[in-house]
Each structure stands twice: as C-alpha cells, then as structure tokens.
Design a protein around this motif. Structure first.
Motif, PDB file in Angstrom:
ATOM      1  N   GLU A   1       7.122  19.188 -10.542  1.00  0.00           N
ATOM      2  CA  GLU A   1       7.805  19.914  -9.485  1.00  0.00           C
ATOM      3  C   GLU A   1       9.122  19.235  -9.113  1.00  0.00           C
ATOM      4  OE1 GLU A   1       4.555  19.073  -9.236  1.00  0.00           O
ATOM      5  OE2 GLU A   1       3.519  20.989  -9.217  1.00  0.00           O
ATOM      6  N   ILE A   2       9.137  17.910  -9.081  1.00  0.00           N
ATOM      7  CA  ILE A   2      10.356  17.174  -8.725  1.00  0.00           C
ATOM      8  C   ILE A   2      11.417  17.380  -9.797  1.00  0.00           C
ATOM      9  CG2 ILE A   2      11.331  14.877  -8.403  1.00  0.00           C
ATOM     10  CD1 ILE A   2       8.638  14.089  -7.094  1.00  0.00           C
ATOM     11  N   TYR A   3      11.047  17.226 -11.077  1.00  0.00           N
ATOM     12  CA  TYR A   3      12.007  17.431 -12.151  1.00  0.00           C
ATOM     13  C   TYR A   3      12.487  18.889 -12.192  1.00  0.00           C
ATOM     14  CZ  TYR A   3      10.821  12.813 -13.929  1.00  0.00           C
ATOM     15  OH  TYR A   3      10.639  11.468 -14.066  1.00  0.00           O
ATOM     16  N   GLY A   4      11.602  19.810 -11.960  1.00  0.00           N
ATOM     17  CA  GLY A   4      11.986  21.233 -11.904  1.00  0.00           C
ATOM     18  C   GLY A   4      12.993  21.492 -10.789  1.00  0.00           C
TER      19      GLY A   4
ATOM     20  N   MET B   1       0.811  -1.181   0.000  1.00  0.00           N
ATOM     21  CA  MET B   1       0.000   0.000   0.000  1.00  0.00           C
ATOM     22  C   MET B   1       0.879   1.281   0.000  1.00  0.00           C
ATOM     23  SD  MET B   1      -3.162   0.346   0.050  1.00  0.00           S
ATOM     24  CE  MET B   1      -4.468   1.275   0.434  1.00  0.00           C
ATOM     25  N   ARG B   2       1.944   1.254   0.778  1.00  0.00           N
ATOM     26  CA  ARG B   2       2.842   2.408   0.824  1.00  0.00           C
ATOM     27  C   ARG B   2       3.463   2.657  -0.551  1.00  0.00           C
ATOM     28  NH1 ARG B   2       2.861   5.625   5.225  1.00  0.00           N
ATOM     29  NH2 ARG B   2       2.463   4.419   7.053  1.00  0.00           N
ATOM     30  N   TYR B   3       3.809   1.594  -1.248  1.00  0.00           N
ATOM     31  CA  TYR B   3       4.394   1.717  -2.579  1.00  0.00           C
ATOM     32  C   TYR B   3       3.454   2.486  -3.493  1.00  0.00           C
ATOM     33  CZ  TYR B   3       6.083   0.407  -7.186  1.00  0.00           C
ATOM     34  OH  TYR B   3       6.520   0.440  -8.485  1.00  0.00           O
ATOM     35  N   VAL B   4       2.202   2.217  -3.414  1.00  0.00           N
ATOM     36  CA  VAL B   4       1.224   2.888  -4.254  1.00  0.00           C
ATOM     37  C   VAL B   4       1.144   4.371  -3.872  1.00  0.00           C
ATOM     38  CG1 VAL B   4      -1.242   2.986  -4.848  1.00  0.00           C
ATOM     39  CG2 VAL B   4      -0.106   0.784  -4.635  1.00  0.00           C
ATOM     40  N   ASP B   5       1.223   4.658  -2.571  1.00  0.00           N
ATOM     41  CA  ASP B   5       1.178   6.060  -2.128  1.00  0.00           C
ATOM     42  C   ASP B   5       2.393   6.838  -2.649  1.00  0.00           C
ATOM     43  OD1 ASP B   5      -1.187   5.748  -0.795  1.00  0.00           O
ATOM     44  OD2 ASP B   5      -0.252   5.385   1.159  1.00  0.00           O
ATOM     45  N   TYR B   6       3.584   6.227  -2.537  1.00  0.00           N
ATOM     46  CA  TYR B   6       4.786   6.900  -3.033  1.00  0.00           C
ATOM     47  C   TYR B   6       4.724   7.095  -4.539  1.00  0.00           C
ATOM     48  CZ  TYR B   6       7.054   6.405   1.498  1.00  0.00           C
ATOM     49  OH  TYR B   6       7.368   6.509   2.811  1.00  0.00           O
ATOM     50  N   ARG B   7       4.252   6.046  -5.234  1.00  0.00           N
ATOM     51  CA  ARG B   7       4.161   6.130  -6.687  1.00  0.00           C
ATOM     52  C   ARG B   7       3.169   7.221  -7.092  1.00  0.00           C
ATOM     53  NH1 ARG B   7       1.922   2.039 -10.944  1.00  0.00           N
ATOM     54  NH2 ARG B   7       3.029   2.823 -12.741  1.00  0.00           N
ATOM     55  N   PHE B   8       2.054   7.291  -6.408  1.00  0.00           N
ATOM     56  CA  PHE B   8       1.066   8.322  -6.684  1.00  0.00           C
ATOM     57  C   PHE B   8       1.653   9.710  -6.408  1.00  0.00           C
ATOM     58  CE2 PHE B   8      -2.377  11.124  -5.213  1.00  0.00           C
ATOM     59  CZ  PHE B   8      -3.118  11.174  -6.376  1.00  0.00           C
ATOM     60  N   LEU B   9       2.401   9.823  -5.318  1.00  0.00           N
ATOM     61  CA  LEU B   9       3.017  11.100  -4.965  1.00  0.00           C
ATOM     62  C   LEU B   9       4.007  11.529  -6.045  1.00  0.00           C
ATOM     63  CD1 LEU B   9       3.249  13.253  -2.689  1.00  0.00           C
ATOM     64  CD2 LEU B   9       5.190  11.936  -1.859  1.00  0.00           C
ATOM     65  N   ILE B  10       4.800  10.588  -6.554  1.00  0.00           N
ATOM     66  CA  ILE B  10       5.785  10.897  -7.579  1.00  0.00           C
ATOM     67  C   ILE B  10       5.106  11.250  -8.895  1.00  0.00           C
ATOM     68  CG2 ILE B  10       7.634   9.910  -8.981  1.00  0.00           C
ATOM     69  CD1 ILE B  10       8.538   8.408  -6.488  1.00  0.00           C
ATOM     70  N   VAL B  11       4.107  10.512  -9.281  1.00  0.00           N
ATOM     71  CA  VAL B  11       3.412  10.774 -10.541  1.00  0.00           C
ATOM     72  C   VAL B  11       2.655  12.097 -10.457  1.00  0.00           C
ATOM     73  CG1 VAL B  11       1.534   9.977 -12.033  1.00  0.00           C
ATOM     74  CG2 VAL B  11       3.219   8.354 -11.194  1.00  0.00           C
ATOM     75  N   GLU B  12       2.053  12.357  -9.339  1.00  0.00           N
ATOM     76  CA  GLU B  12       1.251  13.558  -9.173  1.00  0.00           C
ATOM     77  C   GLU B  12       2.115  14.822  -9.187  1.00  0.00           C
ATOM     78  OE1 GLU B  12      -2.319  15.545  -8.835  1.00  0.00           O
ATOM     79  OE2 GLU B  12      -2.070  13.409  -9.053  1.00  0.00           O
ATOM     80  N   HIS B  13       3.309  14.743  -8.611  1.00  0.00           N
ATOM     81  CA  HIS B  13       4.176  15.922  -8.489  1.00  0.00           C
ATOM     82  C   HIS B  13       5.453  15.777  -9.307  1.00  0.00           C
ATOM     83  CE1 HIS B  13       1.654  17.547  -5.331  1.00  0.00           C
ATOM     84  NE2 HIS B  13       1.670  16.363  -4.726  1.00  0.00           N
ATOM     85  N   SER B  14       5.406  15.094 -10.412  1.00  0.00           N
ATOM     86  CA  SER B  14       6.614  14.850 -11.207  1.00  0.00           C
ATOM     87  C   SER B  14       7.192  16.141 -11.799  1.00  0.00           C
ATOM     88  CB  SER B  14       6.315  13.844 -12.317  1.00  0.00           C
ATOM     89  OG  SER B  14       5.355  14.371 -13.210  1.00  0.00           O
TER      90      SER B  14
ATOM     91  N   VAL C   1      16.398  20.049 -11.890  1.00  0.00           N
ATOM     92  CA  VAL C   1      17.028  20.911 -12.886  1.00  0.00           C
ATOM     93  C   VAL C   1      17.533  22.196 -12.223  1.00  0.00           C
ATOM     94  CG1 VAL C   1      16.576  22.318 -14.941  1.00  0.00           C
ATOM     95  CG2 VAL C   1      15.779  19.949 -14.840  1.00  0.00           C
ATOM     96  N   ALA C   2      16.753  22.776 -11.317  1.00  0.00           N
ATOM     97  CA  ALA C   2      17.161  23.995 -10.620  1.00  0.00           C
ATOM     98  C   ALA C   2      18.414  23.741  -9.775  1.00  0.00           C
ATOM     99  CB  ALA C   2      16.036  24.524  -9.753  1.00  0.00           C
ATOM    100  N   ALA C   3      18.473  22.596  -9.108  1.00  0.00           N
ATOM    101  CA  ALA C   3      19.645  22.267  -8.292  1.00  0.00           C
ATOM    102  C   ALA C   3      20.882  22.098  -9.172  1.00  0.00           C
ATOM    103  CB  ALA C   3      19.379  21.000  -7.485  1.00  0.00           C
TER     104      ALA C   3
END
Length: 131
Positions: free
Chosen positions: A16-19, A1-14, A22-24
């Motif tokens: 922002e994460i990639y930005g 279940m946690r895996y799905v939450d992390y995956r959803f978090l990554i897909v939902e905010h991809s 790139v900014a770093a």
C-alpha cells in the motif's frame, strides 16, 4: 519497542505504501504534463495591406451608369448596399416595400454582373458609381 512497531507496520503495509508513492508520482507527472501541453500559445501575425487612397474627390461616372442603364433609384440602392444595410433597413430609408428593394437589388446584380452584394459594391466602386 516502538522501532519494532514501526518496522512491523512498514513491512505489513509495504504494498500500500509503495502503491501510494507510485500514485503520487504519476499524479505529479500528469499535472505537470497537463499544464505544459495545454499552455496557451500566443501567435502574433502581422499582415501589411496596401490601401489605395483616391487622388481627388469622388466624381460620379454618369457615362458608365448610362451605359449600364442604371436608374437613379438603383444607384441609391447600391449606395445603401455599400453601407451594409439590410433589405428592411433600405426599404425604411427609401420609403418603399421590401419586395421593391429585392427587385432593385436583383436588377443591380444583373446589370453589374454580380452574384452577391459584396461583388456589386466592389464593382460599383471600381466603376465610380458609388464612393
């Protein structure tokens, strides 16, 4: 279940994460470039200067002074110029007014054909009028 939450978090905010990644990266490259380009470069330059040492003691050239019609006071003023004194300091040393010093300086310049103090001092040394 946690895996799905992390995956959803990554897909939902991809975006922002990639930005952020790139900014770093751009920040790291900018800091590196800034430090590299603005580094102080030390340059050492050696210049050899030939120094002329007089062969003997200083001998005043009275004949040249007479030829140029320099008075003893004007020769004193020329010597004080060579010491680098200002008009005020020369006036205090010789116990005269500043205007008198200016007059003497002007006459020395005229007689030696100089436009500046440095030229007058250089000419005076070349003619053995001052040490």
């Amino acid at each position: 279940m946690r895996y799905v939450d992390y995956r959803f978090l990554i897909v939902e905010h991809s975006v922002e994460i990639y930005g952020a990644i790139v900014a770093a990266l751009f920040a790291a490259v900018g800091i590196w470039l800034g430090l590299t380009l603005t580094k102080e470069k030390i340059v050492e330059k050696r210049i050899e200067v030939e120094v002329l040492v007089p062969a003997g003691p200083f001998v005043f050239n009275q004949a040249k002074a007479d030829e140029l019609t320099l008075t003893p006071r004007e020769i004193d003023v020329l010597g004080l110029m060579a010491e680098g004194l200002s008009n005020k300091e020369m006036a205090e040393r010789l116990f005269v007014s500043e205007n008198t010093i200016k007059t003497h300086c002007g006459r020395v310049f005229d007689k030696l054909g100089a436009k500046r103090r440095t030229q007058a001092v250089q000419t005076g040394k070349q003619l053995n009028l001052i040490a």
